[in-house]
Design a protein around this motif. Structure first.
Motif, PDB file in Angstrom:
ATOM      1  N   ASP A 262       0.827  -1.205   0.000  1.00 51.43           N
ATOM      2  CA  ASP A 262       0.000   0.000   0.000  1.00 51.43           C
ATOM      3  C   ASP A 262       0.863   1.257   0.000  1.00 51.43           C
ATOM      4  O   ASP A 262       0.545   2.245  -0.681  1.00 51.43           O
ATOM      5  CB  ASP A 262      -0.931  -0.001   1.224  1.00 51.43           C
ATOM      6  N   LEU A 263       1.970   1.234   0.765  1.00 50.13           N
ATOM      7  CA  LEU A 263       2.886   2.382   0.752  1.00 50.13           C
ATOM      8  C   LEU A 263       3.481   2.579  -0.639  1.00 50.13           C
ATOM      9  O   LEU A 263       3.675   3.710  -1.092  1.00 50.13           O
ATOM     10  CB  LEU A 263       4.020   2.171   1.757  1.00 50.13           C
ATOM     11  N   ILE A 264       3.762   1.472  -1.315  1.00 45.71           N
ATOM     12  CA  ILE A 264       4.362   1.543  -2.643  1.00 45.71           C
ATOM     13  C   ILE A 264       3.363   2.049  -3.673  1.00 45.71           C
ATOM     14  O   ILE A 264       3.685   2.895  -4.521  1.00 45.71           O
ATOM     15  CB  ILE A 264       4.896   0.150  -3.049  1.00 45.71           C
ATOM     16  N   ASN A 265       2.127   1.553  -3.589  1.00 47.59           N
ATOM     17  CA  ASN A 265       1.099   1.915  -4.574  1.00 47.59           C
ATOM     18  C   ASN A 265       0.453   3.264  -4.299  1.00 47.59           C
ATOM     19  O   ASN A 265      -0.050   3.931  -5.213  1.00 47.59           O
ATOM     20  CB  ASN A 265       0.012   0.837  -4.632  1.00 47.59           C
ATOM     21  N   ASN A 266       0.436   3.683  -3.036  1.00 46.00           N
ATOM     22  CA  ASN A 266      -0.202   4.949  -2.658  1.00 46.00           C
ATOM     23  C   ASN A 266       0.754   5.768  -1.785  1.00 46.00           C
ATOM     24  O   ASN A 266       0.438   6.075  -0.623  1.00 46.00           O
ATOM     25  CB  ASN A 266      -1.509   4.680  -1.898  1.00 46.00           C
ATOM     26  N   PRO A 267       1.900   6.125  -2.293  1.00 46.82           N
ATOM     27  CA  PRO A 267       2.929   6.765  -1.466  1.00 46.82           C
ATOM     28  C   PRO A 267       2.526   8.128  -0.908  1.00 46.82           C
ATOM     29  O   PRO A 267       2.854   8.449   0.244  1.00 46.82           O
ATOM     30  CB  PRO A 267       4.125   6.892  -2.415  1.00 46.82           C
ATOM     31  N   VAL A 268       1.827   8.929  -1.714  1.00 50.00           N
ATOM     32  CA  VAL A 268       1.493  10.303  -1.295  1.00 50.00           C
ATOM     33  C   VAL A 268       0.634  10.300  -0.044  1.00 50.00           C
ATOM     34  O   VAL A 268       0.767  11.179   0.819  1.00 50.00           O
ATOM     35  CB  VAL A 268       0.780  11.050  -2.443  1.00 50.00           C
ATOM     36  N   LYS A 269      -0.221   9.303   0.087  1.00 50.60           N
ATOM     37  CA  LYS A 269      -1.118   9.202   1.243  1.00 50.60           C
ATOM     38  C   LYS A 269      -0.340   9.197   2.556  1.00 50.60           C
ATOM     39  O   LYS A 269      -0.813   9.711   3.582  1.00 50.60           O
ATOM     40  CB  LYS A 269      -1.961   7.931   1.125  1.00 50.60           C
ATOM     41  N   SER A 270       0.856   8.646   2.526  1.00 53.98           N
ATOM     42  CA  SER A 270       1.675   8.546   3.736  1.00 53.98           C
ATOM     43  C   SER A 270       2.867   9.497   3.724  1.00 53.98           C
ATOM     44  O   SER A 270       3.776   9.366   4.549  1.00 53.98           O
ATOM     45  CB  SER A 270       2.165   7.101   3.913  1.00 53.98           C
ATOM     46  N   GLY A 271       2.871  10.434   2.781  1.00 53.91           N
ATOM     47  CA  GLY A 271       3.916  11.450   2.768  1.00 53.91           C
ATOM     48  C   GLY A 271       5.173  11.072   2.008  1.00 53.91           C
ATOM     49  O   GLY A 271       6.211  11.735   2.149  1.00 53.91           O
ATOM     50  N   PHE A 272       5.110  10.022   1.190  1.00 53.91           N
ATOM     51  CA  PHE A 272       6.256   9.631   0.374  1.00 53.91           C
ATOM     52  C   PHE A 272       6.089  10.167  -1.042  1.00 53.91           C
ATOM     53  O   PHE A 272       4.979  10.370  -1.522  1.00 53.91           O
ATOM     54  CB  PHE A 272       6.381   8.103   0.316  1.00 53.91           C
ATOM     55  N   SER A 273       7.206  10.350  -1.721  1.00 52.17           N
ATOM     56  CA  SER A 273       7.156  10.749  -3.125  1.00 52.17           C
ATOM     57  C   SER A 273       7.927   9.798  -4.034  1.00 52.17           C
ATOM     58  O   SER A 273       7.780   9.843  -5.254  1.00 52.17           O
ATOM     59  CB  SER A 273       7.706  12.169  -3.301  1.00 52.17           C
ATOM     60  N   VAL A 274       8.759   8.923  -3.420  1.00 54.26           N
ATOM     61  CA  VAL A 274       9.577   7.997  -4.215  1.00 54.26           C
ATOM     62  C   VAL A 274       9.377   6.565  -3.705  1.00 54.26           C
ATOM     63  O   VAL A 274       9.997   6.167  -2.711  1.00 54.26           O
ATOM     64  CB  VAL A 274      11.070   8.363  -4.146  1.00 54.26           C
ATOM     65  N   PRO A 275       8.528   5.779  -4.387  1.00 55.93           N
ATOM     66  CA  PRO A 275       8.259   4.415  -3.931  1.00 55.93           C
ATOM     67  C   PRO A 275       9.028   3.337  -4.676  1.00 55.93           C
ATOM     68  O   PRO A 275       8.977   2.169  -4.295  1.00 55.93           O
ATOM     69  CB  PRO A 275       6.764   4.265  -4.219  1.00 55.93           C
ATOM     70  N   ASP A 276       9.735   3.704  -5.753  1.00 56.03           N
ATOM     71  CA  ASP A 276      10.335   2.691  -6.617  1.00 56.03           C
ATOM     72  C   ASP A 276      11.858   2.706  -6.642  1.00 56.03           C
ATOM     73  O   ASP A 276      12.472   1.872  -7.289  1.00 56.03           O
ATOM     74  CB  ASP A 276       9.807   2.849  -8.047  1.00 56.03           C
ATOM     75  N   ARG A 277      12.476   3.644  -5.964  1.00 59.45           N
ATOM     76  CA  ARG A 277      13.925   3.708  -5.870  1.00 59.45           C
ATOM     77  C   ARG A 277      14.321   3.838  -4.406  1.00 59.45           C
ATOM     78  O   ARG A 277      13.517   4.188  -3.557  1.00 59.45           O
ATOM     79  CB  ARG A 277      14.477   4.903  -6.661  1.00 59.45           C
ATOM     80  N   SER A 278      15.590   3.574  -4.125  1.00 58.67           N
ATOM     81  CA  SER A 278      16.055   3.670  -2.743  1.00 58.67           C
ATOM     82  C   SER A 278      16.783   4.980  -2.503  1.00 58.67           C
ATOM     83  O   SER A 278      17.321   5.586  -3.428  1.00 58.67           O
ATOM     84  CB  SER A 278      16.988   2.498  -2.418  1.00 58.67           C
ATOM     85  N   CYS A 279      16.795   5.399  -1.256  1.00 59.22           N
ATOM     86  CA  CYS A 279      17.503   6.622  -0.879  1.00 59.22           C
ATOM     87  C   CYS A 279      19.005   6.412  -0.961  1.00 59.22           C
ATOM     88  O   CYS A 279      19.737   7.265  -1.446  1.00 59.22           O
ATOM     89  CB  CYS A 279      17.108   7.024   0.541  1.00 59.22           C
ATOM     90  N   CYS A 280      19.453   5.277  -0.476  1.00 62.05           N
ATOM     91  CA  CYS A 280      20.885   4.997  -0.415  1.00 62.05           C
ATOM     92  C   CYS A 280      21.248   3.933  -1.423  1.00 62.05           C
ATOM     93  O   CYS A 280      20.610   2.888  -1.484  1.00 62.05           O
ATOM     94  CB  CYS A 280      21.245   4.524   0.986  1.00 62.05           C
ATOM     95  N   GLY A 281      22.225   4.185  -2.238  1.00 58.82           N
ATOM     96  CA  GLY A 281      22.626   3.205  -3.232  1.00 58.82           C
ATOM     97  C   GLY A 281      23.639   3.778  -4.178  1.00 58.82           C
ATOM     98  O   GLY A 281      24.618   4.402  -3.776  1.00 58.82           O
ATOM     99  N   THR A 282      23.380   3.615  -5.467  1.00 64.82           N
ATOM    100  CA  THR A 282      24.333   4.089  -6.462  1.00 64.82           C
ATOM    101  C   THR A 282      23.735   5.160  -7.357  1.00 64.82           C
ATOM    102  O   THR A 282      24.330   5.535  -8.360  1.00 64.82           O
ATOM    103  CB  THR A 282      24.801   2.914  -7.327  1.00 64.82           C
ATOM    104  N   GLY A 283      22.554   5.655  -7.016  1.00 62.30           N
ATOM    105  CA  GLY A 283      21.943   6.697  -7.834  1.00 62.30           C
ATOM    106  C   GLY A 283      20.574   6.283  -8.333  1.00 62.30           C
ATOM    107  O   GLY A 283      19.786   5.716  -7.579  1.00 62.30           O
ATOM    108  N   THR A 284      20.281   6.530  -9.586  1.00 63.54           N
ATOM    109  CA  THR A 284      18.931   6.300 -10.108  1.00 63.54           C
ATOM    110  C   THR A 284      18.654   4.849 -10.442  1.00 63.54           C
ATOM    111  O   THR A 284      17.505   4.441 -10.521  1.00 63.54           O
ATOM    112  CB  THR A 284      18.701   7.146 -11.373  1.00 63.54           C
ATOM    113  N   ILE A 285      19.674   4.032 -10.681  1.00 60.37           N
ATOM    114  CA  ILE A 285      19.471   2.639 -11.051  1.00 60.37           C
ATOM    115  C   ILE A 285      19.950   1.734  -9.917  1.00 60.37           C
ATOM    116  O   ILE A 285      21.065   1.875  -9.417  1.00 60.37           O
ATOM    117  CB  ILE A 285      20.238   2.278 -12.346  1.00 60.37           C
ATOM    118  N   GLU A 286      19.082   0.789  -9.507  1.00 59.27           N
ATOM    119  CA  GLU A 286      19.424  -0.123  -8.420  1.00 59.27           C
ATOM    120  C   GLU A 286      20.266  -1.266  -8.978  1.00 59.27           C
ATOM    121  O   GLU A 286      19.774  -2.115  -9.710  1.00 59.27           O
ATOM    122  CB  GLU A 286      18.142  -0.678  -7.780  1.00 59.27           C
TER     123      GLU A 286
END
Length: 333
Positions: A262-286
């Protein structure tokens, strides 16, 4: 003299906690088994690539230091222990700074990268579930040395045991469920009576699997999610079955698949804007599961991301998921 005073103090504390349990429905301790979703630092001293005791992990944890938790802050083990009034954080069993007094209120045996299939843990050089159970038996002996056999039995029977593994599932879901059932029976035989068994995650929506299986649009992997759903349905059925012939046990199935989805499919409802990428990693591609220790890339605002790294939710996501879980656990335990 010191040992006598310590045990007396511990007994008074346990008596107070028992009274709290009766009056406020609180538990004496929290124990956790499984993988990186619950691990609080057991991999730190292993010769394994599956560890995270380096920045930017732990940047939002107490003191801002990496502890071996696969998150920017607290993980579910800590949040459940805190929410149930047991303690603020749950130490790893192999934490070199573990204090004897910590044993009475619970420790974490989970190991990031562990799986039900022993081959999974062997490949990643982490602590398999079978060895986690052996460590728990060793823990019982240590606890008996502190509070006696009767005191240890009381703590174990009045503690909540968490079991969660981000299952590597393909065609052998029934075998995995059978292994899970065996683990619960083993715990029951040594006196465990309160068990929360967690579903697996929507695996196909993890950033790393979006990259691997989601095509150019990095969509959620339908096959991965269907496999997870199949496993979860079999796991729920088996937990109901176990409850029928382990009459003294309280076994609760905890769904984290749907809350995270539900957080992934409806991120804005819980205050998220990025449900498909990670904050920490190597950039835009996982391209890897964990943050890159040598060339770290960390987002400016982790609170906008559902995922901290490409396989683990952020602390904010954990906190949102933990809220209904705590309500359910309080109701059942």
């Amino acid at each position: 003299m010191y040992v006598f005073m310590y045990i007396c103090s511990l007994e008074r504390d346990l008596a107070s906690r028992k009274l709290q349990l009766q009056e406020n429905e609180k538990l004496l301790g929290i124990m956790a088994f499984g993988d990186s979703i619950l691990d609080t630092g057991n991999n730190n001293n292993l010769i394994s690539l599956i560890k995270c005791n380096f920045p930017p992990y732990g940047q939002d944890f107490i003191g801002g230091k990496p502890t071996g938790r696969f998150c920017n802050g607290k993980v579910l083990t800590d949040l459940i222990a805190e929410g149930l009034g047991v303690k603020e954080t749950v130490p790893a069993y192999f934490d070199p700074n573990l204090q004897s007094k910590d044993l009475a209120t619970g420790v974490c045996f989970a190991s990031g990268g562990a799986g039900l299939d022993p081959l999974t843990s062997s490949i990643t050089s982490v602590i398999p579930i079978s060895e986690q159970l052996e460590n728990f038996r060793e823990y019982i002996r240590k606890l008996e040395g502190l509070v006696g056999e009767e005191g240890a039995n009381k703590i174990i029977s009045n503690s909540l045991f968490l079991l969660l593994i981000k299952y590597d599932i393909s065609t052998y879901t029934s075998m995995l469920v059978s292994w899970t059932s065996t683990i619960i029976k083993d715990l029951y035989e040594v006196g465990v009576r309160k068990i929360a068994i967690f579903s697996t995650l929507p695996l196909g929506c993890l950033p790393i699997l979006r990259t691997l299986h989601g095509g150019l649009m990095r969509s959620c992997g339908d096959d991965d999610n269907k496999a997870a759903e199949l496993f979860n349905s079999k796991l729920l059925a088996e937990m109901k079955n176990l409850s029928s012939f382990l009459p003294q046990a309280k076994i609760v199935y905890v769904d984290i698949y749907n809350p995270l989805l539900d957080l992934i499919n409806n991120p804005v409802k819980s205050g998220f804007s990025v449900p498909d990428r990670s904050c920490c990693g190597t950039g835009t591609i996982e391209t890897s599961v964990l943050c890159n220790q040598l060339i770290p890339f960390t987002c400016d605002n982790v609170s906008e991301f559902v995922f901290w790294d490409s396989a683990h939710p952020s602390e904010k996501a954990y906190m949102i998921i933990a809220s209904p879980i705590l309500q359910d656990l309080k109701k059942n335990f």
